[in-house]
Design a protein around this motif. Structure first.
Motif, PDB file in Angstrom:
ATOM      1  N   LEU A 111     -61.602  40.934  52.263  1.00  0.00           N
ATOM      2  CA  LEU A 111     -60.629  41.621  51.398  1.00  0.00           C
ATOM      3  C   LEU A 111     -61.089  41.651  49.945  1.00  0.00           C
ATOM      4  CD1 LEU A 111     -58.851  41.495  53.909  1.00  0.00           C
ATOM      5  CD2 LEU A 111     -56.931  40.840  52.469  1.00  0.00           C
ATOM      6  N   HIS A 152     -50.901  44.603  47.727  1.00  0.00           N
ATOM      7  CA  HIS A 152     -51.588  45.810  47.254  1.00  0.00           C
ATOM      8  C   HIS A 152     -52.295  45.530  45.922  1.00  0.00           C
ATOM      9  CE1 HIS A 152     -52.372  49.790  45.771  1.00  0.00           C
ATOM     10  NE2 HIS A 152     -51.493  49.644  44.790  1.00  0.00           N
ATOM     11  N   VAL A 156     -55.466  42.867  45.806  1.00  0.00           N
ATOM     12  CA  VAL A 156     -56.733  43.341  46.379  1.00  0.00           C
ATOM     13  C   VAL A 156     -57.481  44.221  45.378  1.00  0.00           C
ATOM     14  CG1 VAL A 156     -57.681  44.878  48.155  1.00  0.00           C
ATOM     15  CG2 VAL A 156     -56.097  43.059  48.803  1.00  0.00           C
ATOM     16  N   ILE A 157     -56.753  45.057  44.639  1.00  0.00           N
ATOM     17  CA  ILE A 157     -57.434  45.972  43.705  1.00  0.00           C
ATOM     18  C   ILE A 157     -57.548  45.402  42.291  1.00  0.00           C
ATOM     19  CG2 ILE A 157     -56.815  48.051  45.011  1.00  0.00           C
ATOM     20  CD1 ILE A 157     -54.627  48.561  42.881  1.00  0.00           C
ATOM     21  N   THR A 207     -61.272  47.926  46.719  1.00  0.00           N
ATOM     22  CA  THR A 207     -60.458  49.147  46.797  1.00  0.00           C
ATOM     23  C   THR A 207     -59.874  49.178  48.209  1.00  0.00           C
ATOM     24  OG1 THR A 207     -62.228  50.484  47.732  1.00  0.00           O
ATOM     25  CG2 THR A 207     -62.056  50.434  45.305  1.00  0.00           C
ATOM     26  N   TRP A 208     -58.758  49.875  48.365  1.00  0.00           N
ATOM     27  CA  TRP A 208     -58.159  49.930  49.706  1.00  0.00           C
ATOM     28  C   TRP A 208     -59.036  50.720  50.658  1.00  0.00           C
ATOM     29  CZ3 TRP A 208     -55.252  46.600  51.873  1.00  0.00           C
ATOM     30  CH2 TRP A 208     -54.499  45.759  51.060  1.00  0.00           C
ATOM     31  N   GLU A 209     -59.723  51.713  50.139  1.00  0.00           N
ATOM     32  CA  GLU A 209     -60.625  52.493  50.989  1.00  0.00           C
ATOM     33  C   GLU A 209     -61.657  51.565  51.636  1.00  0.00           C
ATOM     34  OE1 GLU A 209     -62.800  55.284  48.708  1.00  0.00           O
ATOM     35  OE2 GLU A 209     -63.247  56.559  50.436  1.00  0.00           O
ATOM     36  N   VAL A 221     -61.532  48.207  51.922  1.00  0.00           N
ATOM     37  CA  VAL A 221     -60.943  47.177  52.802  1.00  0.00           C
ATOM     38  C   VAL A 221     -60.588  47.794  54.162  1.00  0.00           C
ATOM     39  CG1 VAL A 221     -58.925  45.684  53.131  1.00  0.00           C
ATOM     40  CG2 VAL A 221     -60.086  45.724  50.917  1.00  0.00           C
ATOM     41  N   VAL A 222     -59.971  48.971  54.152  1.00  0.00           N
ATOM     42  CA  VAL A 222     -59.585  49.605  55.418  1.00  0.00           C
ATOM     43  C   VAL A 222     -60.831  49.867  56.262  1.00  0.00           C
ATOM     44  CG1 VAL A 222     -58.625  51.724  56.441  1.00  0.00           C
ATOM     45  CG2 VAL A 222     -57.426  50.596  54.547  1.00  0.00           C
ATOM     46  N   ALA A 258     -53.939  50.937  55.092  1.00  0.00           N
ATOM     47  CA  ALA A 258     -53.632  50.043  53.975  1.00  0.00           C
ATOM     48  C   ALA A 258     -52.207  49.491  54.072  1.00  0.00           C
ATOM     49  CB  ALA A 258     -53.876  50.762  52.647  1.00  0.00           C
ATOM     50  N   GLN A 285     -51.208  45.473  54.388  1.00  0.00           N
ATOM     51  CA  GLN A 285     -50.251  44.843  53.457  1.00  0.00           C
ATOM     52  C   GLN A 285     -49.042  44.302  54.227  1.00  0.00           C
ATOM     53  OE1 GLN A 285     -49.637  48.207  50.878  1.00  0.00           O
ATOM     54  NE2 GLN A 285     -51.810  48.203  50.328  1.00  0.00           N
TER      55      GLN A 285
END
Ligand code: HEC
Ligand code: HEC
Length: 319
Positions: free
Chosen positions: A55, A118, A121-122, A130-132, A134-135, A158, A162
């Protein structure tokens, strides 16, 4: 006359049976509610994610790096080390019982655990990802992909990551503290000194701010009601402005979420800057700056003894 005898007998009977059942006490503080029954597939995913360094941008930090369940859900440092190797600006609060707080973070900038996950993580200083990314990392792991599909119709997203983290955190409650057992009617479990400490906690007015099921976590208050703690402590920074940074409202300068006092004996150092090394010191600061009072002899110590009864259990073991 016969009926009053009957009433008396009935009264005695009720009195005895109530005592035997150990009736819950009618106190301003409340025991923890039951842990919510949540989808165990989601909770298990949350547990894995919480401990997963993927993460963070460079695979070095998981949530558990800073929120250690073997250290009261925080760490024992004044400031945890972030992703860039630099110290963070505020002390790490516990994740234990955090689901019962009305807002998250010292300045309460979000309300839900999902929003909190949320942001962390960023956050460039915390996990820096970034969520991109991590996903993608989670979806590329066949084990996760399969288990997400079983827990969520739309698989790895995402919001689902979360949500799983937040559901896991909702299970992180620490029931069965000696104080909760006392509240539930087992009044012999506290020593007389601990009971005196609780009395003092109520009489001096600590309870005006630290209250409810989480013994805190349900309001914002200025840190330094009766004196300028932050000026006296020194080295003020932006983080010391607290809720003002969120609302821009002058009245919110140096206002913070009142923290929960559950498991507080396990989470030194104290305050948003970790500026109080011991519980005794934290209580002295509260007397001076929140209440404007000089405690009578031994009262700080009695209150500290009471605060130590707020340590609950995690996975059946004392915290
Ligand atoms: C580098 C250390 C670090 C990492 C990694 C970290 N946290 Fe935190 N956490 C903090 C700090 C510091 C705060 C307080 C920040 C603030 O109030 O501005 C915090 C606040 C929180 C809070 C709010 C608690 C409260 O009562 O206000 C929760 C919940 C939380 N973190 C969960 C998580 C989760 C979930 C993860 C992983 C996705 C995570 N944290 C990763 C350091 C960390
Ligand atoms: C006017 C509201 C108010 C009163 C009264 C008050 N507190 Fe606090 N307490 C706070 C706030 C706000 C903080 C968080 C300060 C910060 O930002 O670091 C806090 C923090 C604490 C902490 C540190 C918790 C942690 O995890 O860092 C302890 C311990 C504590 N209070 C105990 C007490 C005791 C004991 C009393 C009574 C002698 C008391 N408080 C009275 C508002 C109050």
């Amino acid at each position: 006359m016969a009926s009053s005898g009957l009433l008396l007998a009935l009264g005695l009977f009720v009195g005895v049976s109530v005592a035997a059942r150990a009736a819950p006490l009618d106190e301003p503080l409340k025991p923890l509610p039951p842990i919510p029954a949540l989808d165990s597939k989601r909770v298990q995913l949350g547990l894995r994610l919480f401990n997963d360094p993927r993460l963070s941008v460079n695979n070095t930090l998981s949530c558990a790096s800073c929120h250690r369940l073997d250290k009261g859900g925080a760490d024992d440092k004044q400031f945890s080390t972030g992703i860039d190797g630099k110290l963070l600006e505020v002390n790490t609060p516990t994740v234990l019982n955090a689901s019962l707080n009305f807002h998250q973070f010292w300045d309460g900038r979000v309300e839900t655990l999902e929003e909190q996950a949320h942001l962390v993580v960023i956050s460039p200083t915390e996990m820096g990802s970034t969520w991109e990314s991590v996903v993608k990392r989670i979806a590329d792991d066949p084990g996760y992909a399969k288990d997400f599909k079983a827990a969520y119709p739309d698989g790895v997203t995402a919001p689902n990551i979360q949500g799983a983290l937040a559901d896991y955190e909702r299970t992180l409650q620490t029931p069965n503290s000696r104080f909760d057992q006392y509240l539930l009617g087992n009044t012999d479990i506290l020593t007389p000194r601990e009971k005196f400490g609780y009395q003092r906690f109520k009489e001096y007015g600590c309870i005006a701010c630290h209250q409810g099921v989480n013994i805190g976590g349900n309001m914002f208050q200025k840190f330094g009601v009766m004196g300028d703690y932050i000026a006296d402590r020194g080295n003020p920074t932006r983080a010391d402005e607290g809720r003002f940074n969120v609302t821009g409202d002058e009245a919110d300068r140096q206002v913070f979420k009142v923290p929960s006092l559950r498991n507080v004996a396990m989470t030194a150092p104290y305050f948003h800057k970790g500026s109080a090394p011991t519980l005794e010191n934290a209580v002295e600061v509260m007397f001076k700056y929140q209440l404007g009072r000089e405690p009578q002899k031994n009262d700080t110590q009695l209150i500290v003894e009471f605060l130590k009864t707020l340590t609950g259990e995690w996975e059946g073991k004392p915290q």
